[in-house]
Design a protein around this motif. Structure first.
Motif, short mmCIF file in Angstrom:
data_model
loop_
_atom_site.label_atom_id
_atom_site.label_comp_id
_atom_site.label_asym_id
_atom_site.label_seq_id
_atom_site.Cartn_x
_atom_site.Cartn_y
_atom_site.Cartn_z
N LEU A 8 0.80 -1.22 0.00
CA LEU A 8 0.00 0.00 0.00
C LEU A 8 0.84 1.27 0.00
O LEU A 8 0.30 2.37 -0.14
CB LEU A 8 -0.96 0.00 1.19
CG LEU A 8 -2.03 -1.08 1.15
CD1 LEU A 8 -2.87 -1.03 2.40
CD2 LEU A 8 -2.88 -0.94 -0.08
N ARG A 9 2.14 1.17 0.16
CA ARG A 9 3.01 2.34 0.10
C ARG A 9 3.61 2.55 -1.29
O ARG A 9 4.04 3.65 -1.61
CB ARG A 9 4.16 2.21 1.10
CG ARG A 9 3.75 2.54 2.51
CD ARG A 9 4.93 2.50 3.43
NE ARG A 9 5.13 1.10 3.80
CZ ARG A 9 6.31 0.50 3.95
NH1 ARG A 9 7.41 1.17 3.80
NH2 ARG A 9 6.39 -0.76 4.28
N ASN A 10 3.63 1.51 -2.11
CA ASN A 10 4.32 1.57 -3.39
C ASN A 10 3.33 1.35 -4.52
O ASN A 10 2.84 0.24 -4.74
CB ASN A 10 5.42 0.51 -3.41
CG ASN A 10 6.35 0.66 -4.57
OD1 ASN A 10 6.02 1.27 -5.57
ND2 ASN A 10 7.54 0.08 -4.44
N ASN A 11 3.05 2.42 -5.27
CA ASN A 11 2.07 2.35 -6.36
C ASN A 11 2.53 1.40 -7.45
O ASN A 11 1.75 0.65 -8.01
CB ASN A 11 1.81 3.75 -6.93
CG ASN A 11 0.60 3.78 -7.84
OD1 ASN A 11 -0.36 3.05 -7.63
ND2 ASN A 11 0.67 4.61 -8.85
N ARG A 12 3.82 1.41 -7.76
CA ARG A 12 4.35 0.56 -8.83
C ARG A 12 4.23 -0.92 -8.46
O ARG A 12 3.85 -1.75 -9.28
CB ARG A 12 5.81 0.93 -9.09
CG ARG A 12 6.42 0.19 -10.22
CD ARG A 12 7.81 0.70 -10.49
NE ARG A 12 8.41 -0.13 -11.52
CZ ARG A 12 9.69 -0.21 -11.74
NH1 ARG A 12 10.52 0.51 -11.03
NH2 ARG A 12 10.16 -0.98 -12.68
N LEU A 13 4.55 -1.25 -7.21
CA LEU A 13 4.43 -2.63 -6.75
C LEU A 13 2.97 -3.07 -6.74
O LEU A 13 2.66 -4.20 -7.13
CB LEU A 13 5.02 -2.75 -5.34
CG LEU A 13 5.02 -4.12 -4.69
CD1 LEU A 13 5.87 -5.09 -5.49
CD2 LEU A 13 5.50 -4.03 -3.27
N CYS A 14 2.08 -2.20 -6.34
CA CYS A 14 0.65 -2.50 -6.33
C CYS A 14 0.14 -2.80 -7.73
O CYS A 14 -0.58 -3.77 -7.95
CB CYS A 14 -0.12 -1.34 -5.71
SG CYS A 14 -1.86 -1.67 -5.44
N LYS A 15 0.55 -1.98 -8.69
CA LYS A 15 0.13 -2.21 -10.07
C LYS A 15 0.70 -3.52 -10.62
O LYS A 15 0.04 -4.23 -11.36
CB LYS A 15 0.57 -1.06 -10.96
CG LYS A 15 -0.43 0.04 -11.05
CD LYS A 15 -0.12 0.95 -12.19
CE LYS A 15 -1.38 1.67 -12.52
NZ LYS A 15 -1.24 2.55 -13.65
#
Length: 71
Positions: A8-15
């Motif tokens: 939830l802190r990293n947009n790239r990892l979430c995507k």
């Protein structure tokens, strides 16, 4: 090791893992939460205990449940 907070802190990892941006995941989480609670209330068989009583699950929040489902 992957955990929900890091996701939830990293947009790239979430995507990369879920296929949704953080904003989309939070929007989906709000909708999922309301639908999940409605489902739990409507599909309840007559029990002795009240809603919320008994052993707590390993995924305590609806956001945890949603991330688990999506992964």
């Amino acid at each position: 090791m992957l955990n929900k907070d890091r996701l939830l802190r990293n947009n790239r990892l979430c995507k990369a893992l879920v296929g949704l941006s953080l904003e989309e995941l939070k929007t989906l989480s709000a909708h999922f939460s309301s639908c999940y609670l409605t489902y739990r209330k409507n599909n309840r068989v007559a029990h002795q205990r009240k809603m919320g009583a008994g052993q707590k699950g390993f995924l305590p929040t609806p956001l945890d449940k949603l991330v688990f489902i999506l992964l």
